[in-house]
Design a protein around this motif. Structure first.
Motif, PDB file in Angstrom:
ATOM      1  N   LEU A 402      25.279 -59.991 -23.638  1.00 47.02           N
ATOM      2  CA  LEU A 402      24.994 -59.321 -24.926  1.00 47.02           C
ATOM      3  C   LEU A 402      25.455 -57.980 -25.003  1.00 47.02           C
ATOM      4  O   LEU A 402      26.339 -57.599 -25.928  1.00 47.02           O
ATOM      5  CB  LEU A 402      23.837 -59.713 -25.800  1.00 47.02           C
ATOM      6  CG  LEU A 402      23.453 -60.936 -25.809  1.00 47.02           C
ATOM      7  CD1 LEU A 402      21.971 -61.291 -26.308  1.00 47.02           C
ATOM      8  CD2 LEU A 402      24.434 -61.805 -26.888  1.00 47.02           C
ATOM      9  N   LEU A 408      28.466 -63.429 -27.639  1.00 51.76           N
ATOM     10  CA  LEU A 408      27.502 -63.293 -28.929  1.00 51.76           C
ATOM     11  C   LEU A 408      26.674 -64.157 -28.766  1.00 51.76           C
ATOM     12  O   LEU A 408      26.773 -65.560 -28.211  1.00 51.76           O
ATOM     13  CB  LEU A 408      28.530 -63.317 -29.960  1.00 51.76           C
ATOM     14  CG  LEU A 408      29.430 -62.243 -30.381  1.00 51.76           C
ATOM     15  CD1 LEU A 408      30.540 -62.465 -31.330  1.00 51.76           C
ATOM     16  CD2 LEU A 408      28.999 -60.881 -30.428  1.00 51.76           C
ATOM     17  N   ARG A 648      24.524 -58.433 -33.601  1.00 51.93           N
ATOM     18  CA  ARG A 648      24.929 -58.200 -32.441  1.00 51.93           C
ATOM     19  C   ARG A 648      24.250 -56.657 -31.877  1.00 51.93           C
ATOM     20  O   ARG A 648      24.317 -55.864 -32.984  1.00 51.93           O
ATOM     21  CB  ARG A 648      26.496 -58.561 -32.189  1.00 51.93           C
ATOM     22  CG  ARG A 648      27.147 -57.471 -32.732  1.00 51.93           C
ATOM     23  CD  ARG A 648      28.668 -57.284 -32.121  1.00 51.93           C
ATOM     24  NE  ARG A 648      29.516 -56.509 -32.757  1.00 51.93           N
ATOM     25  CZ  ARG A 648      29.609 -55.274 -32.383  1.00 51.93           C
ATOM     26  NH1 ARG A 648      28.956 -54.605 -31.273  1.00 51.93           N
ATOM     27  NH2 ARG A 648      30.491 -54.220 -32.927  1.00 51.93           N
TER      28      ARG A 648
END
Length: 814
Positions: A402, A408, A648
C-alpha cells in the motif's frame, strides 16, 4: 585478622573487669584502634547470600518463585509489615529502638540468669546481634564470637539503620526446614503475603526463629501454641489490638502442611532469571570488555523496558508489568482449552497479552501442563521459541505494498493455479477465484495472491521490511527463504509476532511510540491493513468468529503452518494485543491442528475476559481519496465507466491505471464483437458501437465467473470476422513447468490433467503432444494424458484456427 580478634577479646574482657585506670585507658585506646583496622576488613554486606528469584506483578502480588541456589526458600530483603515488626520486637528485643545494637541491660540480665542456672539459659542478644550471627552463618557460640557480634551490631546499625536491620533480620531468620525469612514463611505456612496475615498468624511466625523446629507438622503444637498465645497477650497489653481481637486470635488454628509457593508464571520467571544473569555478567566487565555483549545489552534493555523492572536492593526480586488477575485467568483458559485439544493429540499451547499502547506484557503463559500433563515438553517456553510463521506475515506485505503504490486496498489480485519455476503454491482450500480484491485476499488468507504479491514486491525488500517491524529471527538470506517465506517458510516467535501486530495497530492510531520504534508502515497504510483484518470477508469456516470479532472491533489473523504443526491466532485492538499458539512443542503435526478450530476460539475466549476495547479513528490526515474502478479496484482509467472514491495512503505513489477496462467494438445489437471491416451482411451500412467494458483475460475469467455473478463476458466475434482473436488460453501446464505425475493408489501409472479456456463456448479444442493427436474437447476443456518423462510440447488449436503452444517437462513418477 587474628591479632584483631585477640585485641577485641582483650578489650571486651578488660572493659568490664579493669585492674586499674591506666590499664582501662590503654585498652580503650587499643579498642578504638582495633575498630579502625577491623571495620574496613569485616564484610558486613549480605550480598553473598543467595536469594530465591521472586516474580511479582505490577501491583506487587507474588506470581512465582524458585528456591535459592543453596536449596532454601529465601526472598530478598523487603519492607517489614507493621504487625510483624511489633510482634518480633515484643518477643525478641523490647528495647530495639533504644539501643545501638547491644542491649547492656539484656546482657546483664542474661549473665545473672546464666550464673544462677549454672548453664546458658539466655544469650542477651538483640535483633541486630542475631542478624549478625545469621549472616555469619551461625558460627560456634564463644565469648570471642559474642564480642565480635556486639561490635558488628553497632556498625550494622550505623550502616543499615533500624529499619534496614529489621529488613535484614526478617529476610534471613530461620522459620523451619528450608524456609528462611518472613516472606517465604508467610507463603509456605499461610499461602498469603506477609502484609495480609492476621495477628495470630503473625505471632506464630514471630516466635519461630527462636525455635524453628516447632513447625514440623504434627509435632510440638502445644509448645508452639503456648509461645504464640503468650506473645498475643503481650501484644494486647501493649495496645496493639483490642480484647475481641485477642480472643479471636487465640482461637485460630496453627499451620499444618506447608503450601506450595505460587507458580503462576513459571516460564516468565525462568526467562527473567536468564536475563538477570546476563546483566550481572555485563556489569562485571569493563566498558571495553563489555562491547562484544552489546547485542545482549540491547536485548536486556528492550525486555526490561517492555516487561520488567529490577529493584535496587537485589535483582532477584523482579517486579514486572504483568497483571496478576489477567495472568491467572489466561492460564486457566489455556489449560482448559489445551486439555480439550489433547484428546486429538495436540498437547501444548501458549498465549501472551500485550498492552498495545505501551508494549507492556500483561500476561505471559509460555506453555500448558500445570496439571501434570506434558511432562516432557511443558517446560519449553513456546512464546520465545522459533516456529513456522504460517500466514502471519501477510498483513505486513499488504501494508508495505500500500505504501509503495503497488497495491490499492480493493485492487484485484490474481488467484489462479500458479507455478513459478518448480514451485507450485496452493490455497489452503483448493478453490480459485480468478481475481480477488486485495483486502479480501488478505482476510481470506489466500496463498496464491500472497505469493504473487511477494514476487512483485521482492523477497529481499520484504525481509528488510520485516526486520523494521521487529522480527529478528528471519536471519537467513532471501534465496534461502524464497517465495514460501510468505506462507510459513520463515520462523518467528509468538512474542515478536504479537508485538509486530501491536506496533501495526499503534501505527494505525498514529501513535508516537510506533514512530519512535521506526515502524515502517505509514499511519494510513497501517489503518487500511487493520481495517481489512477487522472488516474483511472470511473463509466459510471462520464465518462464525467474524461476527464476534466485528462486534468487539478486533483486527485478527490466523495461520496454520505446513504439515499442521503450528496453529496461530493474533488479535489486536487499541488497548490489547493477544497472541496464541497451539500445537506440539516437539513439532509433530496433527490433522485436527487448524487455527480456526484451536488457536482462534482460544484467542476470542481470552478477549471475552478483557475490558471493553476501542477502535482507532480514521486518520484522514494520512489518507487521501482516490478515484478507482468499481470493478477492478485499480485507479480509474479512461475506459472505466463505473468509478467510486476509495481511501489510500497519502504519501503512496500514483498506482497503475486499471488494466481490465477497455473500449470494445460491438455490432449495433450487441450480439457480436466486430470492427468496421466486419460490418457486412445483415450489418452492412451500419457502424459498430463502442462500449467501455470490464474484461478479464480468459485465464482469469474462467475461474472468476464461478464465484462472481453478474460478470458480463464478451460476445463472440461476428461470423467471418477478420480480427485477430485472443480467445484461447492454456491454463495448465504453465510455460516451462516441471510436472510430477504421481502413481495411483493401486500402483497404476498416473495421468496429468491439462486445462484450457476459450471465450467462445461453441468452439472445439484439439489437443496434441509432440505432434501426436490426443483428443478434442467442447465447452469444458480438460484433457488427460500420460506423457513419458522428458521435455514435451503441447499444442491446442480451436475450431476457428486459433493456436497456442506450451513447452513443459515431466520429471518422473511418484
Amino acid at each position: 585478622m587474628h591479632r584483631v580478634r585477640v585485641a577485641f577479646f582483650c578489650a571486651w574482657k578488660n572493659l568490664f573487669l579493669p585492674k586499674n585506670a591506666a590499664v582501662a585507658k590503654s585498652l580503650a585506646v587499643s579498642l578504638v584502634l582495633s575498630l579502625c583496622i577491623t571495620v574496613p576488613l569485616v564484610h558486613i554486606s549480605h550480598a553473598s547470600v543467595p536469594y530465591s528469584y521472586a516474580l511479582y506483578d505490577k501491583n506487587g502480588e507474588l506470581l512465582g518463585a524458585s528456591v535459592a541456589s543453596d536449596g532454601q526458600w529465601r526472598f530478598a530483603p523487603h519492607t517489614v509489615p507493621e504487625k510483624f515488626e511489633k510482634a518480633i520486637i515484643a518477643f525478641e528485643d523490647r528495647r530495639f529502638y533504644f539501643h545501638c545494637g547491644v542491649d547492656v541491660l539484656a546482657i546483664y540480665r542474661a549473665l545473672v540468669l546464666n550464673v544462677r542456672a549454672g548453664r546458658i539459659v539466655s544469650g542477651g542478644s538483640t535483633i541486630t546481634m542475631q542478624t549478625v550471627r545469621i549472616l555469619e552463618h551461625n558460627p560456634p557460640r564463644t565469648l570471642l564470637q559474642k564480642a565480635k557480634e556486639a561490635v558488628l551490631a553497632f556498625f550494622y546499625e550505623l550502616r543499615y539503620t533500624k529499619r534496614g536491620v529489621l529488613e535484614l533480620y526478617a529476610a534471613h531468620a530461620p522459620f523451619g526446614g528450608n524456609v528462611v525469612g518472613i516472606e517465604a514463611a508467610s507463603w509456605r505456612y499461610f499461602n498469603r503475603p506477609p502484609d495480609s496475615l492476621t495477628w495470630a498468624e503473625t505471632a506464630t511466625l514471630a516466635v519461630l526463629p527462636n525455635a524453628p523446629s516447632l513447625v514440623y507438622p504434627g509435632a510440638n503444637k502445644d509448645v508452639l501454641r503456648a509461645k504464640r498465645d503468650s506473645l498475643l497477650h503481650t501484644l494486647h497489653k501493649r495496645g496493639c489490638f483490642d480484647k475481641e481481637t485477642l480472643l479471636l486470635s487465640l482461637e485460630e488454628l496453627l499451620p499444618e502442611k506447608p503450601y506450595d509457593v505460587p507458580q503462576h508464571a513459571p516460564h516468565y520467571l525462568e526467562r527473567m532469571k536468564k536475563l538477570s544473569g546476563q546483566q550481572r555478567m555485563m556489569a562485571s566487565r569493563t566498558p571495553e570488555a563489555a562491547r562484544p555483549f552489546a547485542g545482549m545489552r540491547n536485548f536486556a534493555k528492550q525486555t526490561r523496558s517492555a516487561n520488567a523492572e529490577r529493584t535496587h536492593k537485589n535483582e532477584t526480586r523482579i517486579v514486572t508489568t504483568l497483571d496478576g488477575a489477567l495472568q491467572k485467568n489466561t492460564t486457566a483458559l489455556l489449560e482448559k482449552w489445551s486439555l480439550q485439544f489433547s484428546r486429538s493429540g495436540i498437547n501444548n499451547a501458549a498465549a501472551i497479552i500485550i498492552d498495545t499502547q505501551t508494549g507492556d506484557v500483561l500476561a505471559y503463559c509460555g506453555n500448558t501442563g500445570s496439571d501434570g500433563r506434558n511432562a516432557s515438553s511443558r517446560d519449553v517456553d513456546i512464546i520465545s521459541s522459533r516456529r513456522s510463521s504460517g500466514s502471519l506475515l501477510k498483513p505486513f506485505l499488504f501494508a508495505a505494498m500500500l505504501d509503495t503504490g503497488m497495491l490499492l486496498p480493493n485492487q484485484l489480485v490474481v488467484d489462479v493455479p500458479t507455478r513459478i519455476g518448480s514451485y507450485k503454491p496452493e490455497n489452503n482450500i483448493p478453490v480459485y477465484r480468478g481475481a480477488v480484491p486485495a483486502a479480501e485476499a488478505l482476510s481470506r488468507s489466500l496463498n496464491i495472491p500472497a505469493v504473487r504479491e511477494l514476487r512483485t514486491y521482492g523477497i529481499t525488500a520484504f525481509l528488510d521490511y520485516l526486520k523494521k517491524c521487529g522480527f529478528t529471527t528471519l536471519d537467513r538470506k532471501a534465496d534461502d527463504y524464497g517465495l514460501p517465506l510468505i506462507l510459513g517458510g520463515g520462523e518467528v516467535t509468538l512474542e515478536e509476532a504479537t508485538r509486530a501486530y501491536a506496533a501495526l495497530m499503534n501505527a494505525a492510531c498514529g501513535s508516537a511510540r510506533s514512530a519512535s520504534h521506526h515502524f515502517p508502515a505509514s499511519t494510513g497504510a497501517a489503518y487500511l491493513t487493520v481495517a481489512a483484518l477487522e472488516e474483511g470477508v472470511r473463509p466459510d469456516d471462520e464465518a462464525a468468529w467474524q461476527s464476534y470479532a466485528h462486534a468487539k472491533k478486533i483486527a485478527w489473523k490466523t495461520g496454520t503452518s505446513t504439515g499442521n504443526r503450528d496453529a496461530w491466532a493474533i488479535g489486536t485492538t487499541k488497548e490489547y494485543t493477544v497472541g496464541v499458539w497451539v500445537g506440539n512443542a516437539e513439532g509433530h503435526g496433527r490433522p485436527d491442528l487448524k487455527s480456526i478450530a484451536t488457536s482462534a476460539p482460544l484467542m476470542f475466549d481470552i478477549f471475552s475476559t478483557l475490558p471493553v476495547t476501542h477502535w482507532p479513528s480514521v486518520p484522514y490526515d494520512d489518507l487521501t481519496l482516490e478515484t478507482v474502478c468499481v470493478h477492478s479496484g485499480y485507479k480509474a482509467g479512461m475506459y472505466c465507466s463505473d468509478t467510486k472514491k476509495m481511501l489510500r495512503p497519502l504519501a503512496a505513489p500514483i498506482s497503475e491505471l486499471c488494466p481490465y477496462c477497455m473500449a470494445v467494438s460491438l455490432t449495433p445489437d450487441g450480439k457480436y464483437r466486430a470492427s468496421v471491416q466486419d460490418m457486412v451482411g445483415e450489418y452492412a451500412g451500419q457502424l459498430p458501437k463502442i462500449e467501455n467494458r470490464f474484461v478479464l483475460p480468459p485465464s482469469l475469467e474462467y475461474w472468476y465467473t464461478r464465484f462472481v455473478f453478474g460478470y458480463k463476458t464478451l460476445p463472440p466475434y461476428v461470423p467471418g470476422s477478420t480480427a485477430v482473436h485472443e480467445e484461447l488460453t492454456i491454463i495448465f501446464p504453465e510455460q516451462g513447468a516441471h510436472v510430477v505425475i504421481p502413481i495411483e493408489i493401486d500402483g497404476a501409472g498416473g495421468r496429468m490433467v491439462m486445462q484450457a479456456v476459450n471465450r467462445d463456448k461453441d468452439v472445439t479444442l484439439y489437443w496434441d503432444i509432440d505432434g501426436e493427436y490426443v483428443g478434442s474437447t467442447k465447452r469444458v476443456h480438460e484433457m488427460t494424458a500420460h506423457p513419458v518423462p522428458g521435455k514435451h510440447t503441447l499444442t491446442v488449436t480451436d475450431s476457428r484456427g486459433n493456436r497456442r503452444v506450451r513447452t513443459f517437462e515431466v520429471l518422473g513418477e511418484e
